[in-house]
Design a protein around this motif. Structure first.
Motif, PDB file in Angstrom:
ATOM      1  N   UNK A   1     -14.213 -12.314  34.395  1.00  0.00           N
ATOM      2  CA  UNK A   1     -13.261 -11.223  34.649  1.00  0.00           C
ATOM      3  C   UNK A   1     -11.828 -11.662  34.361  1.00  0.00           C
ATOM      4  N   UNK A   2     -11.666 -12.458  33.314  1.00  0.00           N
ATOM      5  CA  UNK A   2     -10.337 -12.890  32.913  1.00  0.00           C
ATOM      6  C   UNK A   2      -9.810 -14.117  33.638  1.00  0.00           C
ATOM      7  N   UNK A   3     -10.582 -14.656  34.572  1.00  0.00           N
ATOM      8  CA  UNK A   3     -10.149 -15.822  35.340  1.00  0.00           C
ATOM      9  C   UNK A   3     -10.902 -17.047  34.823  1.00  0.00           C
ATOM     10  N   UNK A   4     -10.205 -18.110  34.402  1.00  0.00           N
ATOM     11  CA  UNK A   4     -10.897 -19.318  33.925  1.00  0.00           C
ATOM     12  C   UNK A   4     -11.781 -19.919  35.017  1.00  0.00           C
ATOM     13  N   UNK A   5     -12.922 -20.446  34.620  1.00  0.00           N
ATOM     14  CA  UNK A   5     -13.835 -21.041  35.596  1.00  0.00           C
ATOM     15  C   UNK A   5     -13.252 -22.307  36.215  1.00  0.00           C
TER      16      UNK A   5
ATOM     17  N   UNK B   1      -9.012 -10.603  43.079  1.00  0.00           N
ATOM     18  CA  UNK B   1     -10.231  -9.797  43.086  1.00  0.00           C
ATOM     19  C   UNK B   1     -11.480 -10.667  43.009  1.00  0.00           C
ATOM     20  N   UNK B   2     -11.511 -11.605  42.056  1.00  0.00           N
ATOM     21  CA  UNK B   2     -12.705 -12.432  41.853  1.00  0.00           C
ATOM     22  C   UNK B   2     -12.931 -13.363  43.037  1.00  0.00           C
ATOM     23  N   UNK B   3     -11.913 -14.108  43.414  1.00  0.00           N
ATOM     24  CA  UNK B   3     -12.051 -15.034  44.547  1.00  0.00           C
ATOM     25  C   UNK B   3     -12.283 -14.270  45.847  1.00  0.00           C
TER      26      UNK B   3
END
Length: 247
Positions: free
Chosen positions: A135-139, A153-155
């Motif tokens: 979702x646009x966030x680097x792993x 949002x992801x975290x």
């Protein structure tokens, strides 16, 4: 993290599998292929080591079933430690159990978790793995690297899932303790039993604390493996009908 050749080799092999899975999933998951591969790889490893989890639970059940007899021996030979140890040994030998039942399977699982954590937290074995995105966030992104809309949002979703899983696991441990007088995974007897009985229900929340300082790839791993553990707890530790052998 200090280099250790066997661990690095294992992490490299695991990275190769994750990369292959990501390539296979790419037509279906697009840019989230690597994240999906991490989830599937974690599930695959947990399936692989599930016999160890089953052996651990069986050992704990055997030990818990002997707890009343152990307490009786402790009262009877409280003033004779040597006799107490010999009687306890004889009791466990007759029952085909061990006072440390469950410890060995748990120790055997540790290398698997160490390899996966090393791969997903440091990228060891595949330096570019953490460059992929979800979702646009680097792993490889940490919460401390900055908070943007996608990061929150992801975290946020993953941390909320970990909190729910930790609450469920803690609640289940407390209910088991209230029903049986012991906590699964904690000694049923001994001077440290009471302390461990209070600490074990709090341990699930340490996963949330770890997730605050590791990269997104490791958080994905933590959510997946914690959810799997919760499923194992629900299935393997469900109450056994009377007359069913714990073996």
């Amino acid at each position: 993290m200090l280099a250790f050749a066997p661990l690095h080799t294992a992490a490299s092999a695991a990275a190769s599998v994750v990369t292959w899975l990501a390539g296979t999933l790419a037509p279906l998951t697009g840019g989230a292929a690597t994240a999906a591969a991490i989830v599937l790889f974690t599930i695959g490893v947990r399936l692989l080591i599930s016999p160890l989890s089953l052996a651990q639970v069986r050992g704990e059940r055997r030990r818990a079933a002997l707890a009343p007899e152990v307490r009786d021996l402790q009262r009877r030979y409280a003033d004779d430690p040597g006799r107490l140890q010999s009687e306890l040994f004889a009791l466990y030998r007759r029952a085909g159990a061990s006072p440390v039942a469950g410890c060995l399977p748990a120790l055997l699982q540790a290398p698997f978790f160490l390899v996966m954590y090393r791969l997903f937290a440091t990228g060891d074995g595949h330096p570019h793995l953490l460059d992929e995105k979800l979702a646009g966030v680097p792993l490889g992104w940490h919460l401390g690297d900055g908070l943007t809309g996608p990061v929150v949002a992801v975290f946020g979703v993953l941390l909320a899932a970990l909190l729910v899983l930790a609450w469920w696991s803690s609640r289940r441990a407390r209910r088991a303790a209230a029903a049986t007088g012991t906590v699964a995974g904690a000694p049923a007897e001994g001077p440290g039993a009471a302390v461990l009985g209070r600490l074990v229900p709090l341990l699930p929340f340490t996963t949330v604390l770890v997730a605050l300082v590791v990269p997104l790839a490791a958080v994905l791993y933590l959510v997946t493996t914690t959810a799997w553990t919760a499923l194992e707890q629900a299935v393997l530790r469900r109450p056994q009908p009377e007359g069913i052998d714990a073996r």
